[in-house]
Scaffold this motif. Structure first.
Motif, mmCIF file in Angstrom:
data_model
loop_
_atom_site.group_PDB
_atom_site.id
_atom_site.type_symbol
_atom_site.label_atom_id
_atom_site.label_comp_id
_atom_site.label_asym_id
_atom_site.label_seq_id
_atom_site.Cartn_x
_atom_site.Cartn_y
_atom_site.Cartn_z
ATOM 1 N N LYS A 1 0.800 -1.337 -0.135
ATOM 2 C CA LYS A 1 0.179 -0.116 -0.272
ATOM 3 C C LYS A 1 1.536 1.042 0.438
ATOM 4 N N VAL A 2 0.830 2.135 -1.644
ATOM 5 C CA VAL A 2 1.532 3.383 -1.362
ATOM 6 C C VAL A 2 0.945 4.589 -1.013
ATOM 7 N N ASP A 3 1.198 5.020 0.017
ATOM 8 C CA ASP A 3 0.410 6.423 0.673
ATOM 9 C C ASP A 3 0.557 8.184 -0.065
ATOM 10 N N TYR A 4 1.535 8.097 -0.616
ATOM 11 C CA TYR A 4 2.126 9.074 -1.027
ATOM 12 C C TYR A 4 3.081 9.023 -2.145
ATOM 13 N N THR A 5 2.744 8.947 -3.766
ATOM 14 C CA THR A 5 3.286 8.550 -4.333
ATOM 15 C C THR A 5 4.362 10.176 -5.994
ATOM 16 N N GLY A 6 5.219 9.608 -5.737
ATOM 17 C CA GLY A 6 5.355 10.732 -6.930
ATOM 18 C C GLY A 6 4.892 10.642 -8.483
ATOM 19 N N PHE A 7 5.664 9.688 -9.044
ATOM 20 C CA PHE A 7 4.841 9.003 -10.754
ATOM 21 C C PHE A 7 4.707 7.971 -10.490
ATOM 22 N N GLN A 8 3.999 7.597 -11.505
ATOM 23 C CA GLN A 8 4.185 5.469 -11.911
ATOM 24 C C GLN A 8 4.718 5.825 -13.297
ATOM 25 N N ILE A 9 5.982 5.181 -13.069
ATOM 26 C CA ILE A 9 6.675 4.804 -14.241
ATOM 27 C C ILE A 9 6.766 3.453 -14.610
ATOM 28 N N PRO A 10 7.315 3.312 -16.527
ATOM 29 C CA PRO A 10 6.635 1.987 -17.305
ATOM 30 C C PRO A 10 7.739 1.192 -16.674
ATOM 31 N N ASP A 11 7.922 0.087 -16.934
ATOM 32 C CA ASP A 11 8.438 -0.882 -17.003
ATOM 33 C C ASP A 11 9.937 -0.770 -17.627
ATOM 34 N N GLU A 12 10.910 0.284 -16.605
ATOM 35 C CA GLU A 12 11.812 0.971 -17.357
ATOM 36 C C GLU A 12 13.323 0.542 -16.147
ATOM 37 N N PHE A 13 14.387 0.382 -16.417
ATOM 38 C CA PHE A 13 15.140 0.578 -15.167
ATOM 39 C C PHE A 13 15.730 2.215 -15.448
ATOM 40 N N VAL A 14 15.284 3.160 -13.799
ATOM 41 C CA VAL A 14 15.414 3.965 -14.413
ATOM 42 C C VAL A 14 16.836 4.372 -13.313
ATOM 43 N N VAL A 15 17.229 5.591 -13.223
ATOM 44 C CA VAL A 15 18.757 6.047 -12.108
ATOM 45 C C VAL A 15 18.471 7.897 -12.011
ATOM 46 N N GLY A 16 18.476 7.702 -11.121
ATOM 47 C CA GLY A 16 18.852 9.308 -10.964
ATOM 48 C C GLY A 16 18.176 10.159 -9.994
ATOM 49 N N TYR A 17 18.563 10.879 -9.224
ATOM 50 C CA TYR A 17 17.748 11.333 -7.989
ATOM 51 C C TYR A 17 17.650 10.069 -6.732
ATOM 52 N N GLY A 18 18.837 9.260 -6.726
ATOM 53 C CA GLY A 18 19.198 8.898 -5.358
ATOM 54 C C GLY A 18 19.059 6.923 -6.317
ATOM 55 N N LEU A 19 18.693 6.891 -7.487
ATOM 56 C CA LEU A 19 19.057 5.311 -7.935
ATOM 57 C C LEU A 19 19.606 5.531 -8.951
ATOM 58 N N ASP A 20 20.603 4.633 -8.332
ATOM 59 C CA ASP A 20 21.338 3.907 -8.985
ATOM 60 C C ASP A 20 21.626 2.328 -10.118
ATOM 61 N N TYR A 21 22.357 2.457 -10.596
ATOM 62 C CA TYR A 21 23.194 1.307 -11.468
ATOM 63 C C TYR A 21 23.961 0.721 -11.453
ATOM 64 N N ASP A 22 24.695 -0.363 -10.055
ATOM 65 C CA ASP A 22 25.823 -0.441 -9.532
ATOM 66 C C ASP A 22 25.623 0.091 -9.139
ATOM 67 N N GLN A 23 25.536 1.389 -8.450
ATOM 68 C CA GLN A 23 26.094 2.184 -7.711
ATOM 69 C C GLN A 23 26.680 3.584 -8.071
ATOM 70 N N ARG A 24 25.922 3.996 -9.862
ATOM 71 C CA ARG A 24 26.600 4.951 -10.175
ATOM 72 C C ARG A 24 25.421 5.780 -10.673
ATOM 73 N N TYR A 25 25.263 6.617 -11.053
ATOM 74 C CA TYR A 25 24.487 7.824 -11.931
ATOM 75 C C TYR A 25 23.092 8.097 -10.514
#
Ligand SMILES: O=P(O)(O)OC[C@H]1O[C@H](OP(=O)(O)OP(=O)(O)O)[C@H](O)[C@@H]1O
Ligand SMILES: [Mg+2]
Length: 174
Positions: free
Chosen positions: A138-162
């Protein structure tokens, strides 16, 4: 294999949405103190920007639960890397995350934190990937719903990068 990052959500779009969420939380918790629990590492950028936009009293705590190794698929193995410093008893808790993907991390985490006796518990995530859900959360506050893609940035990483990208991008493998 070469990789590049394409913008999905611009810095302006993300910051505008975080402002909206901060205003909504400030309304919902009027007259209360909200205890933000940041899930490291990915939740850190969102936590800082969100906390600045909440106008009721805020306390913070941090924990790290690793469910991903160096690749792009949830390993399903949840491990507590760093636990909270403070008890949750009688606190109005909001767990702050960067993304809910399979739901494994947050499902495990919310159950564990609920057992610590908070007065209330809510989940706030910058991104939600509903197509990938394996366990319901159960998610109470959601910024954005996104499609099934691997995303990075704003804290999100790919193998500790980005993580430090100021926008949300999609990793493309050429
Ligand atoms: O819904 P799920 O499939 O469980 O995926 C979501 C979790 O995976 C990522 O964390 P990760 O374990 O990569 O650690 P990090 O935050 O340090 O990057 C992300 O930050 C969430 O915590
Ligand atoms: Mg995380």
């Amino acid at each position: 294999m070469a990789e590049r990052v394409e913008v999905m959500l611009s810095e302006e779009e993300v910051d505008r949405r975080i402002q909206e969420i901060g205003e909504q939380i400030s309304k919902d918790y009027a007259g209360k103190q909200v205890h933000l629990v940041c899930v490291l590492k990915g939740g850190s950028f969102f936590l800082c920007e969100l906390a600045k936009r909440i106008t009721v009293p805020v306390s913070l705590d941090f924990m790290s639960v690793s469910s991903y190794g160096g690749d792009t698929k949830s390993s399903g193995v949840i491990k507590i890397v760093k636990d909270l410093d403070e008890p949750l008893r009688d606190k109005d808790v909001i767990v702050v995350e960067d993304i809910v993907d399979s739901g494994r991390t947050l499902s495990y985490l919310l159950d564990m934190l609920k057992a610590r006796g908070p007065k209330s518990m809510a989940l706030c995530t910058l991104l939600d990937k509903p197509d990938r859900r394996v366990i319901d959360v159960k998610v109470d506050y959601t910024g954005f719903q996104i499609p099934d893609e691997f995303v990075v940035g704003y804290g999100l990483d790919y193998d500790q990068r980005y993580r430090n990208l100021p926008y949300i991008g999609v990793v493309k493998f050429d």
